[in-house]
Write an enzyme that holds these catalytic residues in place. Structure first.
Site, PDB file in Angstrom:
ATOM      1  N   HIS A 359       0.872  -1.246   0.059  1.00 32.64           N
ATOM      2  CA  HIS A 359       0.139   0.071  -0.152  1.00 32.64           C
ATOM      3  C   HIS A 359       0.874   1.160   0.271  1.00 32.64           C
ATOM      4  O   HIS A 359       0.089   2.367   0.126  1.00 32.64           O
ATOM      5  CB  HIS A 359      -0.958   0.053   1.183  1.00 32.64           C
ATOM      6  CG  HIS A 359      -1.944  -0.770   1.169  1.00 32.64           C
ATOM      7  ND1 HIS A 359      -3.309  -1.110   0.575  1.00 32.64           N
ATOM      8  CD2 HIS A 359      -1.856  -2.361   1.625  1.00 32.64           C
ATOM      9  CE1 HIS A 359      -3.954  -1.705   0.873  1.00 32.64           C
ATOM     10  NE2 HIS A 359      -3.370  -2.767   1.333  1.00 32.64           N
ATOM     11  N   LYS A 550      -8.016  13.828   4.925  1.00 33.86           N
ATOM     12  CA  LYS A 550      -7.071  12.780   4.769  1.00 33.86           C
ATOM     13  C   LYS A 550      -6.069  13.045   5.930  1.00 33.86           C
ATOM     14  O   LYS A 550      -6.044  13.924   6.450  1.00 33.86           O
ATOM     15  CB  LYS A 550      -6.639  12.569   3.355  1.00 33.86           C
ATOM     16  CG  LYS A 550      -5.917  13.964   3.046  1.00 33.86           C
ATOM     17  CD  LYS A 550      -5.142  13.694   1.381  1.00 33.86           C
ATOM     18  CE  LYS A 550      -6.154  13.873   0.436  1.00 33.86           C
ATOM     19  NZ  LYS A 550      -6.269  12.508  -0.263  1.00 33.86           N
ATOM     20  N   ARG A 551      -5.351  11.774   6.255  1.00 28.57           N
ATOM     21  CA  ARG A 551      -4.177  11.958   6.985  1.00 28.57           C
ATOM     22  C   ARG A 551      -3.278  13.108   6.594  1.00 28.57           C
ATOM     23  O   ARG A 551      -3.104  13.383   5.622  1.00 28.57           O
ATOM     24  CB  ARG A 551      -3.444  10.701   7.145  1.00 28.57           C
ATOM     25  CG  ARG A 551      -4.200   9.398   7.967  1.00 28.57           C
ATOM     26  CD  ARG A 551      -4.507   9.985   9.513  1.00 28.57           C
ATOM     27  NE  ARG A 551      -3.237   9.831  10.272  1.00 28.57           N
ATOM     28  CZ  ARG A 551      -2.945   9.149  11.213  1.00 28.57           C
ATOM     29  NH1 ARG A 551      -3.863   8.171  11.304  1.00 28.57           N
ATOM     30  NH2 ARG A 551      -1.770   9.131  11.857  1.00 28.57           N
ATOM     31  N   LYS A 556       1.115  14.383   1.055  1.00 25.60           N
ATOM     32  CA  LYS A 556      -0.196  14.514   0.703  1.00 25.60           C
ATOM     33  C   LYS A 556      -0.404  15.954   0.500  1.00 25.60           C
ATOM     34  O   LYS A 556      -1.221  16.711  -0.043  1.00 25.60           O
ATOM     35  CB  LYS A 556      -1.268  14.136   1.765  1.00 25.60           C
ATOM     36  CG  LYS A 556      -1.396  12.733   1.813  1.00 25.60           C
ATOM     37  CD  LYS A 556      -2.253  12.095   2.790  1.00 25.60           C
ATOM     38  CE  LYS A 556      -2.320  10.739   3.154  1.00 25.60           C
ATOM     39  NZ  LYS A 556      -2.954   9.876   2.055  1.00 25.60           N
ATOM     40  N   THR A 658      -8.493   6.459  -1.893  1.00 26.19           N
ATOM     41  CA  THR A 658      -9.815   6.149  -2.210  1.00 26.19           C
ATOM     42  C   THR A 658     -10.840   7.243  -1.909  1.00 26.19           C
ATOM     43  O   THR A 658     -12.001   7.183  -2.316  1.00 26.19           O
ATOM     44  CB  THR A 658      -9.944   4.763  -1.272  1.00 26.19           C
ATOM     45  OG1 THR A 658      -9.592   5.373   0.086  1.00 26.19           O
ATOM     46  CG2 THR A 658      -9.645   3.456  -1.578  1.00 26.19           C
ATOM     47  N   LYS A 662     -14.537   8.518  -3.661  1.00 28.70           N
ATOM     48  CA  LYS A 662     -15.763   8.669  -2.866  1.00 28.70           C
ATOM     49  C   LYS A 662     -16.294   9.947  -3.382  1.00 28.70           C
ATOM     50  O   LYS A 662     -17.564  10.197  -3.510  1.00 28.70           O
ATOM     51  CB  LYS A 662     -15.380   8.729  -1.344  1.00 28.70           C
ATOM     52  CG  LYS A 662     -15.123   7.355  -0.831  1.00 28.70           C
ATOM     53  CD  LYS A 662     -14.583   7.218   0.547  1.00 28.70           C
ATOM     54  CE  LYS A 662     -13.888   5.967   0.629  1.00 28.70           C
ATOM     55  NZ  LYS A 662     -12.842   5.847   1.757  1.00 28.70           N
TER      56      LYS A 662
HETATM   57  C1  26V Z   1       2.377   1.733   7.689  1.00 22.05           C
HETATM   58  C2  26V Z   1       2.974   1.662   8.757  1.00 22.05           C
HETATM   59  C3  26V Z   1       4.405   1.754   8.936  1.00 22.05           C
HETATM   60  C4  26V Z   1       4.845   1.354  10.369  1.00 22.05           C
HETATM   61  C5  26V Z   1       3.942   2.089  11.482  1.00 22.05           C
HETATM   62  C6  26V Z   1       2.710   1.545  11.200  1.00 22.05           C
HETATM   63  C7  26V Z   1       2.163   1.837   9.996  1.00 22.05           C
HETATM   64  C8  26V Z   1       0.832   1.790   9.852  1.00 22.05           C
HETATM   65  C9  26V Z   1       0.394   1.849   8.698  1.00 22.05           C
HETATM   66  C10 26V Z   1       1.220   1.696   7.331  1.00 22.05           C
HETATM   67  C11 26V Z   1       0.678   1.612   6.074  1.00 22.05           C
HETATM   68  C12 26V Z   1       0.063   2.895   5.573  1.00 22.05           C
HETATM   69  C13 26V Z   1      -0.285   2.733   4.311  1.00 22.05           C
HETATM   70  C14 26V Z   1      -1.388   3.125   3.900  1.00 22.05           C
HETATM   71  O1  26V Z   1      -2.626   3.623   4.406  1.00 22.05           O
HETATM   72  N1  26V Z   1      -1.412   3.112   2.430  1.00 22.05           N
HETATM   73  C15 26V Z   1      -2.742   3.632   1.827  1.00 22.05           C
HETATM   74  O2  26V Z   1      -3.516   2.672   1.372  1.00 22.05           O
HETATM   75  C16 26V Z   1      -4.589   3.110   0.582  1.00 22.05           C
HETATM   76  C17 26V Z   1      -5.381   1.634   0.301  1.00 22.05           C
HETATM   77  O3  26V Z   1      -4.566   0.964  -0.404  1.00 22.05           O
HETATM   78  C18 26V Z   1      -4.197   3.849  -0.534  1.00 22.05           C
HETATM   79  O4  26V Z   1      -5.684   4.268  -1.215  1.00 22.05           O
HETATM   80  C19 26V Z   1      -3.427   5.088  -0.167  1.00 22.05           C
HETATM   81  O5  26V Z   1      -3.137   5.675  -1.410  1.00 22.05           O
HETATM   82  C20 26V Z   1      -2.392   4.743   0.568  1.00 22.05           C
HETATM   83  O6  26V Z   1      -1.442   5.670   1.135  1.00 22.05           O
END
Ligand code: 26V
Length: 813
Positions: A359, A550-551, A556, A658, A662
């Site tokens: 992701h 968004k975050r 971003k 996403t 929406k």
């Molecule tokens: C990464 C990490 C790294 C270690 C610490 C905890 C943690 C928690 C979550 C993440 C992953 C974040 C990745 C994420 O949310 N990606 C998003 O995924 C969406 C669904 O596929 C996508 O639409 C977004 O573009 C993407 O940023």
């Protein structure tokens, strides 16, 4: 018979709700609070779900159903009642029943706390996928953690983000069923003893800590209740409720210590979505839920078939990012050590059932764990990882074309002084398929992070673009638009979103356009009232509603958005009598509590908002509102009112997005870079119905490696320079003019996210937006086209593709 086809009798519902209120909640009619009514209503509705849930169970036990398991550390579900009522088409009768009981149904829906068991996109996607799997009749089960506390609540103190603990279970949760019989032991630390029995090597992992994973199940109701799947969340418990020896000695702290420790594993969701400083508890969470889920999967499979020979045919596992990547060595360990299966066969099985979705390509979000930590916490897994790595590298080495540096890149163990386990490589090597979440993201995976692995395994990477569930993100959150669409083209779109294309000719139909515009306007009025209540500012529902929710992340680029707002503010002040298009800039989003830069951006937005909103010269031509505590429920209120959707990440960095889908589904136009799924949205809506600006992913790489000079860009772009100067002079932070210096310094020197490079193009494109918006008739046409062309972005389409290409699992509906 589906739930929907059962006769629905409001009178029966009414008495069911009353029964629950009295006999389950223990309240009578005149003392019941809104919470009590929510509980009673949910319990009454739940009864109607449970029979069908059991029925689904029985059907899916047969061998005609491949079981699909979605392992995710996050499920960002939001509220469930409205969704369940909509999917079961019970919204109307329940509304009538509650009204007759003298209760406002909206109030009842609103007291349900959000299940905020996720950070952002990745967690929300998991929730949309659960809805689509149930709707399509995939035998899909979600596995995750039952966090006692979900994502923190956000407040503002003088414009700064403050975090408060979230407590969604405080009043209890009527949706979940505890399964004390579904309990698995999970071990941490300890040692591995090797021995031999009849010439076969045996590995005994012993000692260390042991906790229990207890299952809690929530039913996931598909459209019309035809399939009801399960979300199974694990909670940490100690096997020993209390240490009696310690208790009898009078050492009460020691007596409960083990229990407290075990429960701490599922206590709280980590609030980061990138960098993480190798936290032991986080790794424990990952292993805890992965191991419990795999043990559960193997137990269920054995009960169905009494062999693992057909595991690859009957089971598919999807890893949501690398958070459950320890599944690769864990499945090997269970098969080899617990079920005495030989290594080669265990690997063949493992790499035929496991799949992995990536992701993000942001280097800081790619998980790596120190070898030393892994060796201590999971000694047996480290052995398996070493052996697996050696086997793979040997195999590849034997190919004539392989060079040593290529091998270094694909190794699971990163070399160097602090040796790390690269979870992405582990997941890649242990998987049958590796998915990227948009076409562009799939391509970038092949060209960057997984370049070498892709060269060795050219069939593995797929790119199935994300989607969103139209049930929650149109039918339920925007009832006005949903009704208009249904009256125009029928209700097939609810499960076949491509049907929306039939709206295309209506973009030119005067009466349809008028209805469409009226619904948007009324959604804007509702949002304006919310902004007045939460932020204490008045906004004009006739202004352009420009939204970025968004975050908060540097990539971003909320900073780009607020800089444009400042430039616009200064321009309006210079020429107050010019013909400005009134605009409301709406922001929402949380920053990770440790992400100092992102929190400073929040402060800047709030400070700019205070100055702009309080400036009589501006007179409503520009308003800025940062809505606190953005979450799924707030998104459901903002998105139907959005007109301009800000998707402005540095190209190449947003894997898909996403929220972009929406908004467009609800008739907003996108202003965005050619990033993630924006590229595909543009292909679907056409160049005239989207506002694209800025550098492409390719140009970003090029610019970063040579030819990026922010200082000279600033000098040659007066509106940008003036905006930065205004910040630097303390116009938005009179008490502390140097407050935002870290942001300015960065923009003038590194500017890694190319805010300065894209500024001019963004500003000019926004002025183009103003012009198009001025002709409301044309704008509405474009908005309708956006809705009409969103068929592709349904998560039903995503799940169909996953079922076909990745899982090879049949669909029941
Ligand atoms: C990464 C990490 C790294 C270690 C610490 C905890 C943690 C928690 C979550 C993440 C992953 C974040 C990745 C994420 O949310 N990606 C998003 O995924 C969406 C669904 O596929 C996508 O639409 C977004 O573009 C993407 O940023």
């Amino acid at each position: 018979m589906s739930i929907a086809s059962k006769p629905i009798d409001p009178a029966a519902l009414k008495s069911a709700i009353l029964d629950k209120l009295v006999y389950s909640v223990g309240k009578d009619l005149d003392r019941a609070t809104r919470h009590d009514w929510f509980f009673a209503t949910t319990l009454a509705v739940r009864d109607r779900i449970v029979d069908h849930w059991m029925q689904t169970h029985r059907e899916q036990a047969g061998d005609g159903h491949k079981h699909v398991y979605y392992l995710s550390l996050e499920f960002l579900i939001g509220r469930l009642l409205a969704d369940a009522l909509n999917n079961m088409q019970l919204m109307e009768p329940v509304g009538i029943a509650l009204s007759e009981l003298g209760v406002d149904p909206d109030e009842v829906l609103k007291v349900e706390p959000d299940a905020a068991l996720g950070n952002g996109g990745l967690g929300r996607l998991a929730a949309c996928f659960m809805d689509s799997m149930a709707t399509l009749g995939v035998a899909g089960m979600g596995y995750g953690i039952r966090y006692e506390h979900g994502l923190f609540k956000q407040g503002f103190d003088s414009g700064w983000q403050v975090e408060r603990p979230e407590d969604w279970l405080a009043f209890g949760n009527p949706w979940e069923f505890e399964r004390p019989e579904a309990v698995y032991p999970i071990r941490f630390f300890g040692t591995v003893k090797e021995s031999e029995i009849e010439g076969r090597k045996i590995y005994l992992w012993e000692g260390g800590e042991r906790v229990l994973a207890v299952a809690w199940d929530t039913p996931i109701v598909g459209w019309q209740g035809q399939t009801i799947n399960t979300l199974r969340l694990w909670s940490g418990q100690s096997g020993n409720l209390i240490d009696l020896d310690a208790f009898n000695r009078g050492d009460y702290v020691k007596a409960v210590e083990e229990q407290v420790n075990a429960q701490s594993i599922s206590r709280v969701l980590y609030p980061n979505d990138s960098t993480e400083a190798g936290q032991l508890l986080r790794l424990k969470q990952e292993y805890f839920f992965t191991s419990a889920s795999l043990q559960d999967i193997l137990r269920r499979h054995l009960a169905r078939f009494e062999t693992f020979d057909n595991l690859g045919q009957q089971v598919a596992i999807q890893l949501n990012d690398t958070h459950p990547a320890i599944a690769v060595p864990e499945l090997m360990r269970l098969l080899i050590d617990d079920y005495e299966i030989a290594w080669d066969k265990a690997f063949a099985i493992t790499s035929s059932v496991i799949n992995y979705t990536n992701h993000t390509l942001m280097p800081e979000a790619l998980e790596r764990w120190p070898v030393s930590l892994m060796e201590r916490l999971l000694p047996r897994h480290m052995q398996i990882i070493y052996e697996l790595n050696a086997q793979v590298l040997n195999e590849l080495r034997s190919k004539p074309e392989t060079r040593d540096p290529d091998l270094a890149e694909v190794s699971i163990i990163g070399e160097g002084r602090d040796r790390m386990v690269r979870m992405g490589n582990l997941a890649f090597l242990g998987s049958r398929r590796v998915n990227g979440v948009s076409a562009l993201h799939g391509d970038l995976m092949k060209e960057t992070v997984f370049k070498q692995l892709h060269a060795f395994y050219p069939q593995k990477i797929t790119a199935i673009t994300n989607g969103v569930t139209p049930r929650r993100w149109l039918l339920s959150c925007n009832p006005g638009l949903a009704a208009l669409i249904t009256s125009a083209i029928g209700d097939r779109w609810i499960t076949d979103l491509e049907a929306l294309d039939e709206l295309t000719p209506l973009a030119k139909d005067a009466s349809f356009k008028e209805h469409f515009a009226r619904i948007k306007r009324s959604n804007k009025e509702v949002l304006a009232a919310l902004i007045a209540k939460r932020n204490g500012i008045g906004v004009d529902p006739d202004a352009l509603f420009d939204v970025q929710i968004k975050r908060i992340h540097e990539y971003k680029r909320q900073l780009l958005n607020i800089l444009e707002a400042i430039a616009l503010y200064l321009a309006i002040k210079q020429r107050p009598d010019a013909d400005w298009q009134p605009r409301v800039k709406i922001f929402g989003g949380k920053a990770a509590p440790s992400y100092v830069r992102a929190k400073l951006v929040i402060k800047l937005i709030n400070d700019v908002a205070r100055v702009v909103n309080g400036d009589p010269d501006i007179d409503g031509k520009l308003r800025i509102a940062f809505l606190p505590n953005y979450n799924v429920s707030l998104a459901e209120r903002i998105i139907p009112a959005g007109e301009l959707s800000e998707q402005i990440s540095t190209a190449g960095l947003e894997a898909s997005g996403t929220g972009n889908m929406k908004f467009a589904l609800n008739g907003a136009l996108t202003i965005g870079t050619l990033d993630g799924a924006n590229v595909e949205i543009k292909d679907h809506v056409g160049d005239d119905n989207i506002f694209i600006f800025g550098l492409t992913a390719e140009q970003v790489l090029e610019r970063r490696s040579h030819g990026h000079n922010p200082q000279s860009t600033i000098e040659t772009t007066p509106i940008l320079r003036e905006a930065l100067d205004a910040i630097g002079q303390g116009r938005f932070s009179v008490d502390n003019p140097s407050l935002f210096r870290p942001l300015l310094e960065d923009l003038r020197t590194t500017d890694w996210f190319l805010v300065t490079d894209d500024f001019k193009s963004y500003f000019d494109t926004q002025r183009r937006v103003d012009k198009v918006y001025a002709d409301q008739s044309i704008w509405t046409e474009k908005a309708i086209i956006n809705t009409a062309k969103m068929g592709f972005f349904s998560s039903d389409r995503s799940i169909r593709e996953y079922a076909d290409v990745i899982w090879q699992a049949p669909l029941a509906h």
